[in-house]
Design a protein around this motif. Sequence first.
Motif, PDB file in Angstrom:
ATOM      1  N   VAL A 194       0.788  -1.170  -0.001  1.00 63.40           N
ATOM      2  CA  VAL A 194       0.051  -0.090   0.099  1.00 63.40           C
ATOM      3  C   VAL A 194       0.918   1.141  -0.035  1.00 63.40           C
ATOM      4  O   VAL A 194       2.136   1.325   0.413  1.00 63.40           O
ATOM      5  N   ASP A 195       0.297   2.315  -0.497  1.00 60.34           N
ATOM      6  CA  ASP A 195       1.064   3.485  -0.360  1.00 60.34           C
ATOM      7  C   ASP A 195       1.474   3.796   0.793  1.00 60.34           C
ATOM      8  O   ASP A 195       0.784   3.709   2.127  1.00 60.34           O
ATOM      9  N   GLN A 196       2.833   4.386   1.069  1.00 62.94           N
ATOM     10  CA  GLN A 196       3.198   4.959   2.513  1.00 62.94           C
ATOM     11  C   GLN A 196       2.552   5.768   3.061  1.00 62.94           C
ATOM     12  O   GLN A 196       2.515   5.959   4.344  1.00 62.94           O
ATOM     13  N   ASN A 197       2.141   6.736   2.498  1.00 62.55           N
ATOM     14  CA  ASN A 197       1.294   7.823   3.081  1.00 62.55           C
ATOM     15  C   ASN A 197      -0.289   7.818   3.217  1.00 62.55           C
ATOM     16  O   ASN A 197      -1.098   8.482   3.852  1.00 62.55           O
ATOM     17  N   ASN A 198      -0.646   6.445   2.742  1.00 67.55           N
ATOM     18  CA  ASN A 198      -2.125   6.289   2.787  1.00 67.55           C
ATOM     19  C   ASN A 198      -2.338   4.785   2.685  1.00 67.55           C
ATOM     20  O   ASN A 198      -2.361   3.939   1.730  1.00 67.55           O
ATOM     21  N   PRO A 199      -2.452   4.221   3.873  1.00 69.11           N
ATOM     22  CA  PRO A 199      -2.746   2.508   3.835  1.00 69.11           C
ATOM     23  C   PRO A 199      -3.966   2.121   3.149  1.00 69.11           C
ATOM     24  O   PRO A 199      -4.092   1.059   2.990  1.00 69.11           O
ATOM     25  N   SER A 200      -4.942   3.050   2.827  1.00 70.20           N
ATOM     26  CA  SER A 200      -6.033   2.704   2.017  1.00 70.20           C
ATOM     27  C   SER A 200      -5.832   2.839   0.491  1.00 70.20           C
ATOM     28  O   SER A 200      -6.780   2.606  -0.181  1.00 70.20           O
ATOM     29  N   GLN A 201      -4.805   3.095   0.071  1.00 61.60           N
ATOM     30  CA  GLN A 201      -4.129   3.196  -1.368  1.00 61.60           C
ATOM     31  C   GLN A 201      -3.452   1.889  -1.550  1.00 61.60           C
ATOM     32  O   GLN A 201      -2.378   1.725  -1.506  1.00 61.60           O
ATOM     33  N   TRP A 202      -4.401   1.011  -2.382  1.00 58.59           N
ATOM     34  CA  TRP A 202      -3.770  -0.258  -2.548  1.00 58.59           C
ATOM     35  C   TRP A 202      -3.187  -0.127  -3.862  1.00 58.59           C
ATOM     36  O   TRP A 202      -3.275   0.511  -4.708  1.00 58.59           O
ATOM     37  N   VAL A 203      -1.791  -0.902  -3.861  1.00 60.52           N
ATOM     38  CA  VAL A 203      -0.946  -0.905  -4.992  1.00 60.52           C
ATOM     39  C   VAL A 203      -0.887  -2.195  -5.927  1.00 60.52           C
ATOM     40  O   VAL A 203      -0.968  -2.413  -6.967  1.00 60.52           O
ATOM     41  N   GLN A 204      -0.427  -3.419  -5.151  1.00 60.32           N
ATOM     42  CA  GLN A 204      -0.233  -4.597  -5.584  1.00 60.32           C
ATOM     43  C   GLN A 204      -0.499  -5.648  -4.609  1.00 60.32           C
ATOM     44  O   GLN A 204      -0.476  -5.307  -3.349  1.00 60.32           O
ATOM     45  N   VAL A 205      -0.825  -7.062  -5.092  1.00 56.93           N
ATOM     46  CA  VAL A 205      -1.183  -8.265  -4.135  1.00 56.93           C
ATOM     47  C   VAL A 205      -0.609  -9.246  -4.835  1.00 56.93           C
ATOM     48  O   VAL A 205      -0.875  -9.637  -6.134  1.00 56.93           O
ATOM     49  N   LEU A 206       0.036 -10.015  -4.194  1.00 57.18           N
ATOM     50  CA  LEU A 206       0.422 -11.404  -4.517  1.00 57.18           C
ATOM     51  C   LEU A 206      -0.344 -12.391  -3.573  1.00 57.18           C
ATOM     52  O   LEU A 206      -0.415 -12.401  -2.252  1.00 57.18           O
ATOM     53  N   GLN A 207      -0.939 -13.477  -4.347  1.00 59.22           N
ATOM     54  CA  GLN A 207      -1.828 -14.301  -3.443  1.00 59.22           C
ATOM     55  C   GLN A 207      -1.240 -15.755  -3.745  1.00 59.22           C
ATOM     56  O   GLN A 207      -1.003 -16.339  -4.775  1.00 59.22           O
ATOM     57  N   PHE A 208      -1.079 -16.483  -2.650  1.00 55.29           N
ATOM     58  CA  PHE A 208      -0.616 -17.947  -2.541  1.00 55.29           C
ATOM     59  C   PHE A 208      -1.247 -18.744  -1.721  1.00 55.29           C
ATOM     60  O   PHE A 208      -1.455 -18.359  -0.614  1.00 55.29           O
ATOM     61  N   GLY A 209      -1.678 -20.168  -2.342  1.00 55.97           N
ATOM     62  CA  GLY A 209      -2.427 -20.834  -1.249  1.00 55.97           C
ATOM     63  C   GLY A 209      -3.719 -21.898  -1.998  1.00 55.97           C
ATOM     64  O   GLY A 209      -3.852 -21.968  -3.085  1.00 55.97           O
ATOM     65  N   PHE A 210      -4.315 -22.337  -1.011  1.00 58.81           N
ATOM     66  CA  PHE A 210      -5.344 -23.209  -1.763  1.00 58.81           C
ATOM     67  C   PHE A 210      -6.540 -22.388  -2.474  1.00 58.81           C
ATOM     68  O   PHE A 210      -7.285 -22.988  -3.349  1.00 58.81           O
ATOM     69  N   GLN A 211      -6.450 -21.026  -2.387  1.00 63.23           N
ATOM     70  CA  GLN A 211      -7.601 -20.450  -3.197  1.00 63.23           C
ATOM     71  C   GLN A 211      -6.862 -20.149  -4.604  1.00 63.23           C
ATOM     72  O   GLN A 211      -7.648 -19.719  -5.339  1.00 63.23           O
ATOM     73  N   ASN A 212      -5.978 -20.843  -4.712  1.00 63.35           N
ATOM     74  CA  ASN A 212      -5.303 -20.617  -6.353  1.00 63.35           C
ATOM     75  C   ASN A 212      -5.245 -22.120  -6.998  1.00 63.35           C
ATOM     76  O   ASN A 212      -4.398 -22.337  -7.668  1.00 63.35           O
TER      77      ASN A 212
END
Length: 245
Positions: A194-212
Amino acid sequence: MASIRAVRTWAAAGARGLIAVAVIAAGLAFAPSLPGRAWAGAAWAGGAPIGFEEPRPPLLPANFQGSGRYIVRDLGIDVPFTWLGRDGDSQMTAGGPQYPIWFTNLIYHNTLYTLTYKWPNIPLDPPRPCDVIPGFFNRQILNDKLKTARFVGPEILQGAQDRYVDHWRVGVVGGSTVPGEQPRFPIALGDVYVDQNNPSQWVQVLQFGFQNLFDPELDEWFTLTTFNQRPGQVTLPETCPPPTS
């Protein structure tokens, strides 16, 4: 959502789902001092600046619009991705009819849904039904889980424009809550940026696990090039049953 699978969940037979959120980028660099932080240029010890205070954890806003790319590296897939939120509901959509993958995940009226239209090497004729993930789930539950995320550190995502982010890791484990008492197993793991100045500003996500489970390497990620907190459009597909709560 629950782009933010932000959080995909898992279901039987490898349903596309949104559960935990995580972020990663190709070609990221680590910086010992970052502009814009009060402690930039301070003395560092043990991987963090002296006097460092841990930032606020990621937070998914009630209203937002995000767009970017959904990437499955082992399958050579890189398709458009959107993540939209309105009044606490949210919807992820990856790909489309003209792309090799196409699915949507929703948090809708306290219910989790996932619907896969296309996926490489997976027969979907007749079309796969809309999966309703059992149990009550909403944005507040997701944000409560994000409060338990562990801070990895400040980073710079390098690209056309450097982005200064905070890297967090969150996980979900099944089985006994007491390690060593009974078998435990990992369900999902996510790295969230997330953006350093705003934790509600999402930038990227990596997902790993049974959901994939549709992905041979069990990992998928999305990167957002735009993200703002204007209400988006969230639409439950006609093939999905209405929520019961």
